[in-house]
Motif scaffolding. Structure first.
Motif, mmCIF file in Angstrom:
data_model
loop_
_atom_site.group_PDB
_atom_site.id
_atom_site.type_symbol
_atom_site.label_atom_id
_atom_site.label_comp_id
_atom_site.label_asym_id
_atom_site.label_seq_id
_atom_site.Cartn_x
_atom_site.Cartn_y
_atom_site.Cartn_z
ATOM 1 N N GLN A 43 -8.453 -1.975 -6.954
ATOM 2 C CA GLN A 43 -7.670 -2.270 -5.765
ATOM 3 C C GLN A 43 -6.194 -2.359 -6.116
ATOM 4 O O GLN A 43 -5.798 -3.186 -6.948
ATOM 5 N N PRO A 44 -5.347 -1.513 -5.526
ATOM 6 C CA PRO A 44 -3.911 -1.548 -5.843
ATOM 7 C C PRO A 44 -3.327 -2.923 -5.568
ATOM 8 O O PRO A 44 -3.566 -3.520 -4.518
ATOM 9 N N GLY A 45 -2.567 -3.425 -6.522
ATOM 10 C CA GLY A 45 -1.925 -4.711 -6.336
ATOM 11 C C GLY A 45 -2.861 -5.894 -6.364
ATOM 12 O O GLY A 45 -2.517 -6.973 -5.894
ATOM 13 N N GLY A 199 -0.018 1.974 -7.910
ATOM 14 C CA GLY A 199 -1.177 1.809 -7.037
ATOM 15 C C GLY A 199 -2.068 3.025 -7.064
ATOM 16 O O GLY A 199 -2.740 3.345 -6.100
ATOM 17 N N ARG A 201 -1.170 6.097 -7.159
ATOM 18 C CA ARG A 201 -0.656 7.219 -6.364
ATOM 19 C C ARG A 201 -0.055 8.324 -7.231
ATOM 20 O O ARG A 201 -0.122 9.494 -6.871
#
Length: 216
Positions: A43-45, A199, A201
């Protein structure tokens, strides 16, 4: 533990499809715990993962987690063992397959090892956060030391590959190989850090072939 067991693309469906209260087979719960931890790291962040949050995701008590792992550090050690076994099994396959002694074979080995590491990170984003240390900031220091040793071993392997490539026409082949191996390892770590901290990306394989051509 096999790559299939912890594949981040497969285990989500397996966990979602399994009946919530079905009693796992011996050893299965341990794998499920590591799978869930890896998924949470994707999960990003994501904030620091607690055993309470991990237990809630699995719909079990924290005590149930500690029946399989003595501590959260041991859970992270399980992920690190998976990373080590998966990556160095593939490294050995590359070294064995490409050990033909032809001109440029060492450079090809180094390039394939670099590409393999990047591909592993892309397929296992949660593991990438462990590899670059982001997931280990609040954990036991020995975990970060173990990941440091992982990249030291990668660098040493790359040096061995590039040692032969530097032999011809170089007065200091060992030094030249060390410099290039260090540069390549730093590049790989940087790509994985950017991937995790964006994240997930920014792809670590962006312009990878061209980048490796500049370094090798």
């Amino acid at each position: 533990m096999s790559d299939a067991e912890l594949s981040t693309s497969a285990h989500a469906a397996a966990l979602d499809a399994a009946p919530a209260r079905k009693r796992p087979k011996p050893g299965e719960r341990r794998v499920q715990i590591l799978q869930a931890l890896a998924m949470m790291l994707e999960q990003p962040g994501a904030e620091r993962i607690t055993t309470a949050a991990l237990a809630a995701r699995l719909d079990v008590s924290e005590a149930a987690l500690y029946r399989h792992f003595a501590s959260k550090a041991q859970m992270f050690e399980g992920l690190i063992e998976f990373i080590e076994q998966s990556v160095f099994t593939l490294v050995n396959q590359i070294l064995e397959r490409d050990a033909d002694g032809t001109a440029g074979s060492g450079q090809r080995q180094a390039a394939r090892i670099a590409a393999m590491l990047v591909q592993f990170a892309e397929k296992n984003p949660g593991m990438t956060r462990v590899m670059v240390g982001d997931a280990l900031v609040f954990e036991n220091e020995r975990l970060q030391q173990r990941m440091n040793q992982f990249f030291d071993k990668i660098e040493s392997t790359l040096k061995q590959c590039l040692r032969g490539a530097a032999d011809e026409g170089s007065a200091t082949p060992s030094v030249d190989a060390q410099v290039r191996a260090s540069m390549l390892t730093s590049f790989l770590v940087g790509r994985l850090q950017r991937f995790a901290r964006s994240g997930f990306r920014r792809s670590p394989s962006e312009h990878l072939e061209a980048s490796l051509a500049c370094m090798l």
